[in-house]
Design a protein around this motif. Structure first.
Motif, PDB file in Angstrom:
ATOM      1  N   LYS A  56      23.842  20.457  60.246  1.00  0.00           N
ATOM      2  CA  LYS A  56      23.440  19.093  59.891  1.00  0.00           C
ATOM      3  C   LYS A  56      23.989  18.085  60.889  1.00  0.00           C
ATOM      4  N   LEU A  57      25.210  18.303  61.342  1.00  0.00           N
ATOM      5  CA  LEU A  57      25.816  17.401  62.317  1.00  0.00           C
ATOM      6  C   LEU A  57      25.038  17.433  63.630  1.00  0.00           C
ATOM      7  N   ARG A  58      24.656  18.616  64.077  1.00  0.00           N
ATOM      8  CA  ARG A  58      23.856  18.728  65.302  1.00  0.00           C
ATOM      9  C   ARG A  58      22.514  18.008  65.149  1.00  0.00           C
ATOM     10  N   GLN A  59      21.878  18.181  63.996  1.00  0.00           N
ATOM     11  CA  GLN A  59      20.598  17.508  63.750  1.00  0.00           C
ATOM     12  C   GLN A  59      20.773  15.992  63.804  1.00  0.00           C
ATOM     13  N   MET A  60      21.851  15.505  63.208  1.00  0.00           N
ATOM     14  CA  MET A  60      22.113  14.071  63.204  1.00  0.00           C
ATOM     15  C   MET A  60      22.374  13.559  64.624  1.00  0.00           C
ATOM     16  N   ILE A  61      23.164  14.280  65.389  1.00  0.00           N
ATOM     17  CA  ILE A  61      23.469  13.889  66.771  1.00  0.00           C
ATOM     18  C   ILE A  61      22.195  13.881  67.605  1.00  0.00           C
ATOM     19  N   GLN A  62      21.367  14.904  67.444  1.00  0.00           N
ATOM     20  CA  GLN A  62      20.101  14.971  68.179  1.00  0.00           C
ATOM     21  C   GLN A  62      19.170  13.829  67.783  1.00  0.00           C
ATOM     22  N   SER A  63      19.146  13.500  66.504  1.00  0.00           N
ATOM     23  CA  SER A  63      18.315  12.383  66.038  1.00  0.00           C
ATOM     24  C   SER A  63      18.789  11.064  66.631  1.00  0.00           C
ATOM     25  N   LEU A  64      20.101  10.844  66.628  1.00  0.00           N
ATOM     26  CA  LEU A  64      20.649   9.613  67.202  1.00  0.00           C
ATOM     27  C   LEU A  64      20.343   9.515  68.692  1.00  0.00           C
ATOM     28  N   ALA A  65      20.493  10.620  69.382  1.00  0.00           N
ATOM     29  CA  ALA A  65      20.205  10.624  70.816  1.00  0.00           C
ATOM     30  C   ALA A  65      18.731  10.303  71.064  1.00  0.00           C
ATOM     31  N   LYS A 109      18.282   8.794  74.662  1.00  0.00           N
ATOM     32  CA  LYS A 109      19.238   9.528  75.490  1.00  0.00           C
ATOM     33  C   LYS A 109      18.965  11.022  75.406  1.00  0.00           C
ATOM     34  N   THR A 110      19.264  11.695  76.479  1.00  0.00           N
ATOM     35  CA  THR A 110      19.163  13.145  76.506  1.00  0.00           C
ATOM     36  C   THR A 110      20.572  13.709  76.516  1.00  0.00           C
ATOM     37  N   LEU A 111      20.844  14.591  75.575  1.00  0.00           N
ATOM     38  CA  LEU A 111      22.158  15.221  75.520  1.00  0.00           C
ATOM     39  C   LEU A 111      22.064  16.635  76.067  1.00  0.00           C
ATOM     40  N   THR A 112      22.958  16.958  76.954  1.00  0.00           N
ATOM     41  CA  THR A 112      23.041  18.339  77.420  1.00  0.00           C
ATOM     42  C   THR A 112      23.680  19.159  76.302  1.00  0.00           C
ATOM     43  N   PRO A 113      23.440  20.449  76.290  1.00  0.00           N
ATOM     44  CA  PRO A 113      24.108  21.292  75.284  1.00  0.00           C
ATOM     45  C   PRO A 113      25.631  21.155  75.362  1.00  0.00           C
ATOM     46  N   GLU A 114      26.155  20.964  76.567  1.00  0.00           N
ATOM     47  CA  GLU A 114      27.603  20.819  76.734  1.00  0.00           C
ATOM     48  C   GLU A 114      28.107  19.539  76.075  1.00  0.00           C
ATOM     49  N   LYS A 115      27.361  18.452  76.258  1.00  0.00           N
ATOM     50  CA  LYS A 115      27.772  17.183  75.666  1.00  0.00           C
ATOM     51  C   LYS A 115      27.662  17.248  74.140  1.00  0.00           C
ATOM     52  N   GLU A 116      26.617  17.885  73.652  1.00  0.00           N
ATOM     53  CA  GLU A 116      26.461  18.053  72.210  1.00  0.00           C
ATOM     54  C   GLU A 116      27.620  18.871  71.646  1.00  0.00           C
ATOM     55  N   ASP A 117      27.986  19.961  72.347  1.00  0.00           N
ATOM     56  CA  ASP A 117      29.125  20.776  71.918  1.00  0.00           C
ATOM     57  C   ASP A 117      30.414  19.959  71.924  1.00  0.00           C
ATOM     58  N   LYS A 118      30.570  19.093  72.916  1.00  0.00           N
ATOM     59  CA  LYS A 118      31.765  18.252  73.002  1.00  0.00           C
ATOM     60  C   LYS A 118      31.837  17.303  71.804  1.00  0.00           C
ATOM     61  N   ILE A 119      30.708  16.718  71.426  1.00  0.00           N
ATOM     62  CA  ILE A 119      30.679  15.819  70.273  1.00  0.00           C
ATOM     63  C   ILE A 119      31.029  16.584  68.996  1.00  0.00           C
ATOM     64  N   ILE A 120      30.457  17.778  68.834  1.00  0.00           N
ATOM     65  CA  ILE A 120      30.756  18.613  67.669  1.00  0.00           C
ATOM     66  C   ILE A 120      32.255  18.915  67.624  1.00  0.00           C
ATOM     67  N   GLN A 121      32.816  19.279  68.762  1.00  0.00           N
ATOM     68  CA  GLN A 121      34.245  19.586  68.811  1.00  0.00           C
ATOM     69  C   GLN A 121      35.083  18.361  68.478  1.00  0.00           C
ATOM     70  N   MET A 122      34.647  17.199  68.919  1.00  0.00           N
ATOM     71  CA  MET A 122      35.380  15.959  68.612  1.00  0.00           C
ATOM     72  C   MET A 122      35.381  15.700  67.104  1.00  0.00           C
ATOM     73  N   LEU A 137      31.856   7.823  69.372  1.00  0.00           N
ATOM     74  CA  LEU A 137      30.541   8.467  69.416  1.00  0.00           C
ATOM     75  C   LEU A 137      29.576   7.585  70.207  1.00  0.00           C
ATOM     76  N   GLY A 138      29.655   6.310  70.016  1.00  0.00           N
ATOM     77  CA  GLY A 138      28.797   5.384  70.753  1.00  0.00           C
ATOM     78  C   GLY A 138      28.994   5.490  72.253  1.00  0.00           C
ATOM     79  N   LYS A 139      30.229   5.666  72.679  1.00  0.00           N
ATOM     80  CA  LYS A 139      30.509   5.802  74.120  1.00  0.00           C
ATOM     81  C   LYS A 139      29.863   7.057  74.683  1.00  0.00           C
ATOM     82  N   LEU A 140      29.839   8.126  73.889  1.00  0.00           N
ATOM     83  CA  LEU A 140      29.238   9.374  74.349  1.00  0.00           C
ATOM     84  C   LEU A 140      27.723   9.271  74.432  1.00  0.00           C
ATOM     85  N   LEU A 141      27.125   8.418  73.629  1.00  0.00           N
ATOM     86  CA  LEU A 141      25.671   8.281  73.629  1.00  0.00           C
ATOM     87  C   LEU A 141      25.166   7.254  74.626  1.00  0.00           C
ATOM     88  N   LYS A 142      26.050   6.552  75.297  1.00  0.00           N
ATOM     89  CA  LYS A 142      25.622   5.538  76.271  1.00  0.00           C
ATOM     90  C   LYS A 142      25.283   6.151  77.584  1.00  0.00           C
TER      91      LYS A 142
END
Length: 89
Positions: free
Chosen positions: A43-52, A57-70, A84-89
């Motif tokens: 669910k968190l990944r879906q939410m992050i992908q939706s926000l991006a 914004k395009t999130l690399t799998p690495e950046k998405e993994d970093k957000i999940i880890q955070m 989270l906002g800084k990561l999506l900018k």
């Protein structure tokens, strides 16, 4: 869902995470989010992908993994989503 949590989540996203997002889409996403969703990786990944996607914004799998880890490491505070906002900018 707790409407107070939903409102705080929406306000945090609107002011810090994304700048040019359709507010109705953001409200729709915020209204579906439960606090427990932040503990469910799928669910968190879906939410992050939706926000991006909403912010264009395009999130690399690495950046998405970093957000999940955070979130796992509690580096992203649900009361203050500026990190989270800084990561999506």
């Amino acid at each position: 869902m707790n409407s107070n949590f939903s409102r705080r989540f929406m306000d945090s996203l609107k002011s810090k995470a994304v700048e040019h997002v359709d507010e109705s889409k953001l409200r729709s996403l915020a209204s579906t989010v439960k606090k427990s969703d932040f503990e469910d990786e799928t669910k968190l990944r879906q939410m992050i992908q939706s926000l991006a996607a909403m912010s264009g914004k395009t999130l690399t799998p690495e950046k998405e993994d970093k957000i999940i880890q955070m979130f796992r490491d509690k580096e992203i505070n649900l009361s203050d989503l500026s990190s989270l906002g800084k990561l999506l900018k």
